[in-house]
Design a protein around this motif. Structure first.
Motif, short mmCIF file in Angstrom:
data_model
loop_
_atom_site.label_atom_id
_atom_site.label_comp_id
_atom_site.label_asym_id
_atom_site.label_seq_id
_atom_site.Cartn_x
_atom_site.Cartn_y
_atom_site.Cartn_z
N GLN A 1 21.59 -7.08 23.59
CA GLN A 1 20.33 -6.51 22.61
C GLN A 1 19.27 -6.70 22.81
OE1 GLN A 1 21.63 -4.99 19.67
NE2 GLN A 1 19.73 -4.05 19.66
N GLU A 2 18.79 -7.81 23.61
CA GLU A 2 17.27 -7.71 23.89
C GLU A 2 16.98 -6.81 25.03
OE1 GLU A 2 19.52 -9.77 24.44
OE2 GLU A 2 19.25 -11.09 26.25
N HIS A 3 17.93 -6.42 25.74
CA HIS A 3 17.53 -5.45 26.72
C HIS A 3 17.43 -4.12 26.11
CE1 HIS A 3 19.59 -8.17 30.27
NE2 HIS A 3 18.24 -8.34 29.96
N LEU A 4 18.18 -3.85 25.25
CA LEU A 4 18.34 -2.67 24.62
C LEU A 4 17.12 -2.26 23.77
CD1 LEU A 4 19.91 0.05 23.85
CD2 LEU A 4 20.53 -1.31 21.52
N ASP A 5 16.45 -3.39 22.99
CA ASP A 5 15.22 -3.30 22.14
C ASP A 5 14.10 -3.00 23.11
OD1 ASP A 5 16.60 -5.83 19.95
OD2 ASP A 5 17.16 -3.89 20.31
N GLU A 6 13.87 -3.93 24.19
CA GLU A 6 12.84 -3.71 24.97
C GLU A 6 12.84 -2.33 25.75
OE1 GLU A 6 12.85 -8.48 26.11
OE2 GLU A 6 13.36 -6.91 27.63
N ALA A 7 14.15 -1.93 26.04
CA ALA A 7 14.19 -0.62 26.85
C ALA A 7 13.75 0.50 25.87
CB ALA A 7 15.53 -0.49 27.54
#
Ligand code: NAP
Ligand code: GCO
Length: 267
Positions: free
Chosen positions: A45-51
């Motif tokens: 999720q953190e990768h998705l949000d940052e991306a």
């Protein structure tokens, strides 16, 4: 004929797996700049949000999913949702991948299988999910992200090299089986690219000295440098576009010349 129009991706829908950062992000950005609508996925999720924020900052209205490429049912749901929101997938880039650097005799079967599952089997799962619709709609593009390890071995990467070698042949087989439906399946074989995946190979020691592997790769590369994700943007647009419609089953190595070079003679 306006030759440059053949490089346009206007009206196309592209799905780039594992495109939260690194090579996948750069490829998705390139396809967007060529006119494609972008969907991508990752597991965290953190990768998705940052991306999503990073794409937005570049003016790209990407659609993102938490989806593990090894989860066939999850992949089918993601592809169906993309079709609802953006349209059917015209361009699939199988980019998601991991590496485990472990001496083979110390690697567990589970570790070997995990790399094969993500780096090879998942490309099969993803292609299976989009090919029927591509056939119905008169064609499509599949781009697999191979590697120097599709051609070469080295210590500690037995699972990764096995997966990437298999991915080269999966590329050729999809090209063989679906070329008659105007589906082109090709691969990009990046050389050594500066991303989080290769960060451990570029770390400097406490005295600021370069990692031995860093120096080794620079000496093995005629371009005398590591590649960047941006080096892959043009090749990706080319293989995703009409300009490459008669190229099929090809691995385009973007390696600065590594595969052509015996390596710089030590001084
Ligand atoms: P990276 O920095 O490690 O990024 C990998 C991406 O894949 C991340 O976004 C990761 O996000 C995602 N991912 C990993 N496993 C996944 C899974 N099971 N399902 C969905 N997403 C997954 O890697 P990279 O250097 O950009 O490399 C990208 C591709 O290029 C890989 O296939 C790699 O083998 C290949 N390649 C890299 C190089 C190089 O020198 N860097 C050279 C040749 C080929 P999450 O962790 O959030 O899932
Ligand atoms: C390694 C590297 C390479 C690169 C890439 C080279 O440990 O040798 O990670 O495998 O990731 O695949 O093309």
């Amino acid at each position: 004929m306006n030759l440059m129009k053949n490089f346009s991706l206007e009206g196309k829908v592209a799905l780039v797996t594992g495109a939260a950062y690194g090579i996948g992000f750069a490829i998705a950005e390139a396809l967007a700049k060529a006119g494609a609508k972008i969907a991508f996925n990752c597991r965290r999720q953190e990768h998705l949000d940052e991306a999503l924020a990073a794409y937005k900052a570049k003016g790209i209205d990407a659609v993102g999913y938490i989806c593990d490429v090894t989860d066939e049912e999850g992949v089918k749901r993601m592809v169906a949702d993309i079709a609802e929101r953006l349209g059917a997938v015209d361009i699939l880039v199988n980019n998601a991948g991991i590496i485990k650097r472990i001496p083979m005799h110390e690697m567990s079967v589970e570790e070997f299988r995990e790399v094969i599952d993500i780096d090879l089997t998942a490309a099969f799962i993803m292609a299976k999910a989009v090919i029927p619709s591509m056939i119905e709609r008169g064609g499509g593009k599949i781009i697999n992200i191979c590697s120097m390890m599709s051609e070469l071995g080295r210590e500690t990467v037995s699972a990764y090299a096995s997966a990437k070698g298999g991915l080269k042949m999966l590329t050729r087989n999809i090209a063989s089986e679906y070329g008659e439906y105007n589906i082109q399946c090709n691969a990009i074989g990046p050389g050594y690219i500066a991303t989080p995946q290769t960060a451990p190979l570029r770390e400097r020691d406490k005295d600021g000295r370069r990692h031995p592997f860093d120096s080794f790769i620079v000496a093995k590369t005629p371009a005398a440098r590591w590649g960047t994700p941006e080096d892959l943007m043009g090749p990706a647009v080319f293989l995703a576009s009409k300009a490459s419609d008669f190229i099929n089953g090809h691995v385009l190595y973007v390696d600065g010349g590594i595969l052509a070079y015996i390596g710089k003679q030590p001084k």
